[in-house]
Design an enzyme around this catalytic site. Structure first.
Site, PDB file in Angstrom:
ATOM      1  N   CYS A   1       0.832  -1.199   0.000  1.00  0.00           N
ATOM      2  CA  CYS A   1       0.000   0.000   0.000  1.00  0.00           C
ATOM      3  C   CYS A   1       0.873   1.258   0.000  1.00  0.00           C
ATOM      4  O   CYS A   1       0.629   2.199  -0.753  1.00  0.00           O
ATOM      5  CB  CYS A   1      -0.923  -0.005   1.211  1.00  0.00           C
ATOM      6  SG  CYS A   1      -2.140   1.340   1.211  1.00  0.00           S
TER       7      CYS A   1
ATOM      8  N   CYS B   1       7.542   4.072   5.793  1.00  0.00           N
ATOM      9  CA  CYS B   1       6.662   3.842   4.647  1.00  0.00           C
ATOM     10  C   CYS B   1       7.423   3.375   3.419  1.00  0.00           C
ATOM     11  O   CYS B   1       6.836   2.817   2.485  1.00  0.00           O
ATOM     12  CB  CYS B   1       5.882   5.109   4.316  1.00  0.00           C
ATOM     13  SG  CYS B   1       6.905   6.475   3.726  1.00  0.00           S
TER      14      CYS B   1
END
Length: 229
Positions: free
Chosen positions: A115, A223
């Site tokens: 994601c 991330c």
């Protein structure tokens, strides 16, 4: 446009510049080759204010993952106006890629790395080659995974990530936020000390490090747009 990596002499000069002057040196001596990655999160105002005082025309990139808190989007606009930033650019994942790889907006639930790659890493990679130096607001005090973070962080491709506030701790950040009367992210008062996508962020409890609310319960700490230091 694709910029060239820093020369050895340019890199050496940055590495030899005192930490407190690294930001100004980069913005002045490498003008046009520097950009900023900003989350417009809990502590973003400090770095953006530092930059705006030197050169408000520096490009500031905000990754709109389409999963941000509404408060973050509103804060981006508020801070842009308050600081007089002249070139804030919002980049997002391609609609076609979202429809193909995350049609039901559930990818983060079973593959958070995928994601982040879809919504952050890949959109940023499209603009990374345009600049030689990327400014970030990362700090050593934010998490154990950032404890060794350098101010000047050379990358394998010859570019540099510059972390001007690497040595700043929570007390100094709070003091400067107050002294400069900088606007606060609305979620800070609700216990959010590091703010990312809404489904992957929670408030931080007493005794936890500043990024404990990101991907809580997982081993994931970044991330993907930054490597651990």
């Amino acid at each position: 446009m694709q910029c060239m990596p820093l020369s050895q002499s340019e890199l050496r000069h940055l590495l030899e510049t005192p930490e407190s002057h690294a930001l100004e040196e980069a913005l002045v001596s490498l003008k046009g080759r520097v950009a900023v990655i900003s989350s417009f999160g809990a502590e973003s105002a400090i770095l953006l204010d530092e930059i705006a005082r030197i050169d408000p025309s520096v490009p500031v990139f905000f990754l709109d993952t389409r999963r941000h808190f509404p408060e973050t989007l509103a804060y981006r606009d508020e801070l842009t106006e308050a600081l007089g930033l002249l070139d804030v650019r919002t980049i997002s994942p391609a609609s076609k890629e979202l429809e193909s790889r995350d049609p039901q907006d559930q990818l983060a639930a079973f593959d958070p790395d995928a994601c982040c790659a879809l919504r952050k890493v890949e959109p940023l990679e499209l603009v990374l080659p345009e600049f030689d130096v990327w400014l970030t607001g990362r700090k050593r005090s934010q998490a154990a995974t950032r404890a060794a973070l350098p101010v000047v962080d050379p990358q394998p491709d010859g570019t540099v990530k510059l972390n001007p506030l690497a040595g700043w701790g929570p007390e100094k950040i709070e003091s400067e936020m107050r002294r400069r009367h900088l606007p606060r992210h609305p979620l800070v008062s609700k216990g959010y000390t590091s703010i990312g996508c809404a489904p992957c962020t929670r408030p931080v409890g007493d005794g936890e490090d500043g990024r404990a609310g990101r991907w809580a319960g997982l081993t994931k700490t970044e991330c993907g747009i930054h490597r651990p230091a």
